[in-house]
Design a protein around this motif. Structure first.
Motif, mmCIF file in Angstrom:
data_model
loop_
_atom_site.group_PDB
_atom_site.id
_atom_site.type_symbol
_atom_site.label_atom_id
_atom_site.label_comp_id
_atom_site.label_asym_id
_atom_site.label_seq_id
_atom_site.Cartn_x
_atom_site.Cartn_y
_atom_site.Cartn_z
ATOM 1 N N VAL A 175 0.888 -1.028 0.003
ATOM 2 C CA VAL A 175 0.154 -0.038 -0.071
ATOM 3 C C VAL A 175 0.766 1.202 0.092
ATOM 4 C CG1 VAL A 175 -1.619 1.533 1.358
ATOM 5 C CG2 VAL A 175 -1.995 -1.066 1.104
ATOM 6 N N LEU A 176 1.934 1.348 0.869
ATOM 7 C CA LEU A 176 2.673 2.410 0.940
ATOM 8 C C LEU A 176 3.763 2.805 -0.257
ATOM 9 C CD1 LEU A 176 4.090 2.228 4.702
ATOM 10 C CD2 LEU A 176 2.312 3.655 3.749
ATOM 11 N N LEU A 177 3.950 1.668 -1.095
ATOM 12 C CA LEU A 177 4.845 1.724 -1.994
ATOM 13 C C LEU A 177 3.982 1.557 -3.602
ATOM 14 C CD1 LEU A 177 7.771 -0.501 -1.026
ATOM 15 C CD2 LEU A 177 7.719 1.977 -1.052
ATOM 16 N N SER A 178 2.463 1.544 -3.311
ATOM 17 C CA SER A 178 1.676 1.594 -4.648
ATOM 18 C C SER A 178 2.066 2.432 -5.804
ATOM 19 C CB SER A 178 0.148 1.679 -4.219
ATOM 20 O OG SER A 178 0.122 2.885 -3.542
ATOM 21 N N GLY A 179 2.602 3.706 -5.433
ATOM 22 C CA GLY A 179 3.036 4.448 -6.415
ATOM 23 C C GLY A 179 4.068 4.126 -7.211
ATOM 24 N N SER A 180 4.907 3.223 -6.736
ATOM 25 C CA SER A 180 6.217 2.632 -7.433
ATOM 26 C C SER A 180 5.645 1.228 -8.144
ATOM 27 C CB SER A 180 7.316 2.620 -6.474
ATOM 28 O OG SER A 180 7.482 3.910 -5.844
ATOM 29 N N ILE A 181 4.770 0.568 -7.733
ATOM 30 C CA ILE A 181 4.532 -0.757 -8.318
ATOM 31 C C ILE A 181 3.285 -0.426 -9.392
ATOM 32 C CG2 ILE A 181 3.358 -2.707 -7.734
ATOM 33 C CD1 ILE A 181 4.301 -2.374 -4.683
ATOM 34 N N GLU A 182 3.526 -1.490 -10.446
ATOM 35 C CA GLU A 182 2.571 -1.456 -11.614
ATOM 36 C C GLU A 182 1.162 -1.526 -11.010
ATOM 37 O OE1 GLU A 182 3.128 -0.661 -14.552
ATOM 38 O OE2 GLU A 182 5.170 -1.022 -14.736
ATOM 39 N N SER A 183 0.299 -0.630 -11.408
ATOM 40 C CA SER A 183 -1.160 -0.635 -10.657
ATOM 41 C C SER A 183 -1.974 -2.121 -10.753
ATOM 42 C CB SER A 183 -1.955 0.466 -11.461
ATOM 43 O OG SER A 183 -2.090 0.067 -13.064
ATOM 44 N N TYR A 184 -1.526 -2.760 -11.562
ATOM 45 C CA TYR A 184 -2.383 -3.953 -12.131
ATOM 46 C C TYR A 184 -1.859 -4.948 -10.917
ATOM 47 C CZ TYR A 184 1.640 -4.738 -15.084
ATOM 48 O OH TYR A 184 2.882 -4.419 -15.893
ATOM 49 N N TYR A 185 -0.776 -4.635 -10.253
ATOM 50 C CA TYR A 185 -0.118 -5.847 -9.003
ATOM 51 C C TYR A 185 -0.751 -5.417 -7.715
ATOM 52 C CZ TYR A 185 3.374 -8.198 -12.152
ATOM 53 O OH TYR A 185 3.776 -9.006 -13.225
ATOM 54 N N VAL A 186 -0.896 -4.122 -7.410
ATOM 55 C CA VAL A 186 -1.268 -3.551 -6.169
ATOM 56 C C VAL A 186 -2.362 -4.382 -5.412
ATOM 57 C CG1 VAL A 186 -2.312 -1.517 -4.585
ATOM 58 C CG2 VAL A 186 -0.588 -1.540 -6.861
ATOM 59 N N VAL A 187 -3.564 -4.434 -5.876
ATOM 60 C CA VAL A 187 -4.888 -5.237 -5.374
ATOM 61 C C VAL A 187 -4.570 -6.631 -5.155
ATOM 62 C CG1 VAL A 187 -7.010 -5.853 -5.379
ATOM 63 C CG2 VAL A 187 -6.504 -3.543 -5.843
#
Length: 467
Positions: A143-155
């Motif tokens: 959650v904290l690094l969501s800006g640095s992770i491809e959006s389709y991987y976060v959830v």
């Protein structure tokens, strides 16, 4: 500790299946084991081998269906997240899922029932709390690094961490079952029931109109994992009540941790090493590439199952011989090399012959991974040529040396992947993995020879049996 052959099958199989399986198991025992070596460890290997055969087919079929339902992009996301959680769950056990295989037979043999009760309870609490902490930290980090992770991987990754504690607890329960030679209860929840349940629940979800995507697949996997782990826990609790009377508990936490932490390093390095190629492909390449590479690796599971089946049955036997006849330990260790290598070689030939057709089953474009099977098979056969050498080292108290081997091998694998994947793509991943497995086999053989005087290689396997 030895159990009479008159009761072994009933301890390993449900009563009805035991009656039907007894003649077949007796015949296989007569072929594979000398009279003084027959018993629970031999039957554990045979049953584990049978379960692994079925599980390899189920795993392959289920992955084919999931790939066809989701398509390469969503399937690639799912397998990357799921593999990460499987690794995380194993690591979160902190070595207890393997150390109990040493402690339980030792305590039973020495009549240390208070210590036995203590390790059974403490290990479950310890693993559940540790894995829950791992999961919470991992989900928060995503959650904290969501800006640095491809959006389709976060959830999908957040969903995956919900599943991690149950994966860890299941790994521990598998170790407890293996230590007691309850082969079906050890392996069937993870390798038979869970993949079938994931497939069935995914089919139901799609029939109800849910999306054929990674999120749906992970929600289904969470449900399947919780159900199978709870069922496994209930089964082990029932068996334990039948075989171990209630009484006082002794907690030797310091001793347990001292043994478990080096094993934690060994198992962590082993799991990372086994799956580092998929993770590195996911880091450098797109989900579609992850899907193709994972499908190729999953095809190799038909070869891998031999190694894991022998390892499952041999670990307890190694631990038992450590406290007894060292000559029998050496002879048995050499035999396990033969049991691992020759079936693995046969299955490797079959996979190379049918690999392209098998990959086409996953859907359009997956067959591009077929050429990758050739270097990967070389690595798998090289690993099989030394048998379960790491189990021999771990069960004989040489887990620290084994951890060093895996650490060096993991560093080599990652370094080769970083160097080769950007330049050669999936070929780079396959070559890096094969090279690492060859190095691992050579290093484990050398370490076993230096530490134990046992040559774990097919070229010296099959020494004379003690009479």
């Amino acid at each position: 500790m030895r159990f009479s052959t008159a009761t072994t099958a009933e301890r390993l199989l449900p009563e009805r299946l035991a009656m039907r399986a007894r003649p077949l198991l007796d015949r296989i025992d007569a072929v594979l084991f000398s009279p003084d070596e027959r018993g629970e460890a031999g039957r554990m290997s045979v049953i584990a081998f049978a379960i692994r055969i079925v599980s390899a087919v189920i795993a392959f079929a289920s992955q084919v269906m999931l790939a066809r339902w989701m398509g390469s992009f969503e399937y690639g996301i799912f397998v990357l997240v799921w593999m990460t959680m499987v690794i995380g769950g194993n690591v979160a056990c902190l070595g207890f899922h393997t150390s109990v295989i040493r402690f339980i037979p030792e305590y039973r043999e020495k009549g240390m029932l208070a210590e036995l009760r203590g390790v059974l309870v403490a290990s479950r609490i310890f693993v559940f709390l540790a894995s829950s902490a791992f999961a919470a930290i991992g989900a928060l980090g995503v959650v904290l690094l969501s800006g640095s992770i491809e959006s389709y991987y976060v959830v999908p990754f957040v969903l995956g961490f919900v599943c991690l504690p149950m994966i860890a607890l299941s790994d521990l329960l598998q170790g407890v079952s293996r230590a007691n030679s309850w082969a079906v209860l050890a392996l069937s929840p993870t390798y038979l029931v869970r993949p079938v349940l994931i497939l069935v629940l995914m089919g139901v979800a799609l029939a109800l109109g849910h999306g054929a995507d990674a999120r749906t697949a992970l929600i289904v996997a969470i449900a399947a994992t919780y159900l199978t782990t709870i069922w496994q826990y209930a089964g082990i609790a029932r068996r334990t009540r039948q075989t171990l009377a209630a009484g006082p508990r002794t907690l030797n936490v310091r001793a347990w941790v001292a043994v478990s932490l080096p094993i934690f390093l060994v198992e962590s390095f082993f799991f990372l090493l086994t799956n580092a190629d998929v993770l590195m492909v996911g880091f450098f390449m797109e989900p579609e590439d992850v899907a193709v590479y994972f499908a190729t690796v999953k095809t190799l599971a038909l070869v891998h199952f031999v190694y894991f089946a022998v390892k499952t049955g041999a670990a307890q036997r190694y631990a038992a011989y450590t406290h007894g006849d060292t000559a029998k330990l050496a002879a048995f260790a050499r035999d396990t090399v033969s049991w691992t290598f020759w079936p693995s070689l046969l299955m490797a030939i079959v996979v190379l012959a049918l690999g392209e057709v098998m990959l086409k089953l996953f859907g359009p474009g997956f067959d591009v991974g077929y050429p990758l099977l050739f270097p990967l098979v070389v690595g798998v056969v090289a690993r099989a040529s030394v048998g379960p050498a790491e189990s021999l080292l771990t069960m004989t108290g040489n887990q620290n040396a084994c951890a060093v081997v895996y650490a060096v091998t993991l560093v080599l694998n990652i370094a080769l992947s970083v160097a080769l994947i950007p330049a050669f793509g999936l070929w780079g991943a396959a070559i890096a993995t094969a090279a690492a497995m060859i190095f691992e086999a050579a290093a484990l053989t050398f370490t076993a020879w230096r530490r134990l005087g046992i040559v774990m290689t097919i070229f010296h396997a099959g020494g004379s049996r003690p009479r």
